[in-house]
Design a protein around this motif. Structure first.
Motif, PDB file in Angstrom:
ATOM      1  N   GLY A   1       0.807  -1.213   0.000  1.00  0.00           N
ATOM      2  CA  GLY A   1       0.000   0.000   0.000  1.00  0.00           C
ATOM      3  C   GLY A   1       0.838   1.260   0.000  1.00  0.00           C
ATOM      4  N   LEU A   2       1.941   1.246  -0.733  1.00  0.00           N
ATOM      5  CA  LEU A   2       2.849   2.382  -0.776  1.00  0.00           C
ATOM      6  C   LEU A   2       2.820   3.042  -2.154  1.00  0.00           C
ATOM      7  N   GLU A   3       3.247   4.297  -2.190  1.00  0.00           N
ATOM      8  CA  GLU A   3       3.327   5.014  -3.451  1.00  0.00           C
ATOM      9  C   GLU A   3       4.515   4.516  -4.255  1.00  0.00           C
ATOM     10  N   GLN A   4       4.296   4.239  -5.546  1.00  0.00           N
ATOM     11  CA  GLN A   4       5.367   3.729  -6.383  1.00  0.00           C
ATOM     12  C   GLN A   4       6.309   4.855  -6.782  1.00  0.00           C
ATOM     13  N   SER A   5       7.609   4.542  -6.798  1.00  0.00           N
ATOM     14  CA  SER A   5       8.619   5.505  -7.206  1.00  0.00           C
ATOM     15  C   SER A   5       8.585   5.707  -8.721  1.00  0.00           C
ATOM     16  N   ASP A   6       8.957   6.920  -9.151  1.00  0.00           N
ATOM     17  CA  ASP A   6       9.048   7.200 -10.585  1.00  0.00           C
ATOM     18  C   ASP A   6      10.331   6.635 -11.189  1.00  0.00           C
ATOM     19  N   GLY A   7      11.287   6.262 -10.353  1.00  0.00           N
ATOM     20  CA  GLY A   7      12.570   5.762 -10.832  1.00  0.00           C
ATOM     21  C   GLY A   7      12.464   4.325 -11.314  1.00  0.00           C
ATOM     22  N   TYR A   8      13.512   3.866 -11.931  1.00  0.00           N
ATOM     23  CA  TYR A   8      13.560   2.494 -12.412  1.00  0.00           C
ATOM     24  C   TYR A   8      14.454   1.678 -11.479  1.00  0.00           C
TER      25      TYR A   8
END
Length: 581
Positions: free
Chosen positions: A75-82
């Motif tokens: 339930g966490l926000e996904q990072s924009d990084g790869y």
């Protein structure tokens, strides 16, 4: 036979054998080409994936997963990084038919391995799921860190880990990896709340990353050698060195020096008890015994509670003291609380810290007032007995007389002292023909290995002189019976520490013959040569252990450790489907 006939036979042999061989060679060449392309893909995938590691580390720190699956799971926000897997996709992909066929052949195997590792990585956050509150970022960090570690270890290491797990459960696998002292450690600043009080849940949760960190450090062959030959784990080896630095800065015998040596000796004690209780046949025991055993646990006995019930003099042999059976009858029922049915106990004597045990006796005798009432039965008996003999030295002490004196003390009242819990005292006092005992009473002692101990005193009625028994079992002490049972599952023996010391009723104890003789544990330790100091000898022995090397062993383990990460990382890079890191 003519030359033409001979040539015809040779042609038939060539047709029969040489043509299939040529075809086989062509097939082998194609397979070799295919797997070579896969190897190129693995290598380039690993190289490309390394670019994503900073993002993965950042994701662990910030609690923002790089993969969609991990973000949804916690339930966490996904990072924009790869992350690693996203970066690995930019590596070389097989171009030939043979290369794609080889990749398709390997993909199910690689996927199965990765799913197994991902499942195992989810175990640490599952084990800490009992903690109150919601900790998704910590759970995510624990899973990702474990996943990274498991991708680095050679399967042979995993097999050894499973073997250790089967021999002694989780306690064998991680019991020696974590710090013995939790929040405030000697020479450290910060919180001073004992870990076994308000900070217990947090400190227990910290044991998981400590154990994971220790396993990472064991990838160093030198650390692995100390761990597997002496049960001295990387974090604890560092802690030994740090505590030595603390002692070097302090005056010998000062408060901070005593704290540091207390933790130092008990870290060694933990290493010994951990291996003796979880894997009693391990060669590690012999390695430790040669250097430390007699200085930490001078005497021991292996057996169950009923062995002591049937042969009470085992306790006399263990403590090397003269203890009449009537006195032991007061103690043996209390020891049952330190045993588990169906599990053999390892009964040991140990010097309690700080040295000489004065602080333990002070802890046992300390006032404990709850709800305005004195609830330390040892203190109540001291006060009532002294009051009786101060008025009438010839009075014959009995349980009833002590209880009546306590009631009279409460009736007289004293604004400077709390009234006594007479009902509790009645439950804790026991009387036989020649002895009166009181206990058990639990107190938080300064000994870092045992912390809370039970104290029971047995007095000779005629003289007021007796023996104080300090007893405890060595457990993780989580406060949850379920968690302790999980940690102890697979352990072969449960360690129980026994310490005895002379004790008497203050100010009024009488001279006279008694039928017991106590040998303090300090007298059971190996004799020191003139000019030697025990703490220096123990420190020297531990330093000798940590300086020891077996270069053949370490070289073999180094090759084993170094060979696998590239292969495993490449396997990940060769997967054609996107897998969340």
């Amino acid at each position: 036979m003519t030359d033409d006939e001979k040539q015809d036979i040779l042609n038939r042999i060539a047709e029969t054998y040489m043509e299939p061989t040529e075809k086989a060679l062509q097939a082998q060449g194609g397979a070799a080409l295919g797997f070579m392309e896969v190897l190129m893909a693995m290598g380039s995938g690993l190289a490309a994936g390394v670019r994503g590691l900073p993002w993965e580390i950042g994701a662990i720190i910030t609690g923002r997963p790089t993969g969609k699956e991990m973000a949804e799971k916690y339930g966490l926000e996904q990072s924009d990084g790869y992350g690693f897997m996203k970066a690995a996709e930019s590596g070389y992909s097989p171009k030939t038919h043979e290369g794609r066929a080889a990749a398709e052949l390997l993909m199910p195997v690689a996927g199965a391995i990765d799913k197994g590792i991902r499942w195992a990585a989810g175990v640490p956050p599952y084990l800490t799921g009992w903690m109150p509150g919601d900790w998704p970022q910590i759970s995510h960090a624990a899973e990702q860190t474990t996943y990274g570690y498991l991708n680095l270890i050679n399967p042979f290491k995993g097999i050894r880990g499973i073997q250790n797990l089967s021999r002694g459960g989780l306690n064998r696998v991680m019991g020696s990896d974590v710090y013995l002292s939790r929040m405030q450690r000697a020479g450290k600043t910060g919180l001073t709340i004992p870990w076994y009080r308000g900070g217990k849940g947090f400190q227990l949760a910290k044991m998981v990353p400590e154990a994971i960190t220790s396993k990472f450090l064991n990838l160093n062959p030198k650390n692995a050698y100390l761990s597997e030959v002496f049960n001295i784990k990387p974090l604890i080896a560092r802690e030994f060195k740090r505590l030595e630095e603390v002692m070097a800065k302090e005056t010998s015998g000062s408060k901070e020096w005593n704290r540091a040596y207390n933790e130092y000796l008990n870290e060694a004690a933990k290493a010994i008890l951990n291996i003796k209780s979880t894997d009693p046949t391990s060669p590690i025991i012999k390695n430790l015994e040669q250097s430390l055993e007699g200085h930490v646990f001078p005497t021991s006995f292996e057996g169950g509670y009923m062995d002591i019930v049937n042969q009470p003099q085992i306790l006399s042999d263990l403590t090397q003291s003269t203890l009449p059976t009537e006195m032991l009858d007061h103690i043996i029922p209390i020891l049952k609380a330190h045993t588990k049915e169906g599990m053999e106990s390892l009964w040991v004597t140990k010097p309690l810290m700080p040295a000489s045990g004065h602080a333990i006796r002070a802890s046992a005798a300390g006032s404990r007032v709850e709800g305005g009432i004195q609830i330390n039965p040892l203190k109540m008996v001291d006060r009532a007995w002294a009051s009786i003999w101060t008025r009438n030295p010839d009075a014959v002490i009995t349980k009833d007389l002590l209880l009546q004196e306590m009631r009279d003390i409460n009736a007289r009242g004293n604004k400077n002292t709390a009234p006594l819990d007479v009902d509790l005292a009645e439950r804790r006092i026991r009387e036989t023909d020649n002895y009166i005992s009181v206990g058990p009473h639990s107190s938080l002692t300064p000994d870092r290995l045992l912390a809370h101990m039970n104290h029971t005193r047995v007095f000779d009625k005629a003289t007021g002189r007796g023996v104080q028994w300090n007893t405890d079992w060595y457990r993780q002490g989580s406060g949850s019976e379920f968690i302790d049972s999980v940690l102890e599952f697979g352990s072969k023996k449960l360690p129980v520490v026994i310490d005895i010391t002379n004790m008497s009723i203050p100010k009024v104890a009488k001279a006279g013959d008694v039928d017991f003789n106590v040998v303090p544990v300090g007298q059971l330790l190996p004799k020191m040569k003139k000019g030697e100091k025990r703490h220096e000898l123990i420190i020297d022995e531990i330093n000798a252990i940590m300086a020891s090397r077996d270069y053949g062993w370490m070289t073999k383990r180094g090759v084993e450790t170094a060979s696998y990460p590239a292969l495993r990382g490449g396997t990940l890079g060769a997967q054609l489907e996107e897998e969340p890191f």
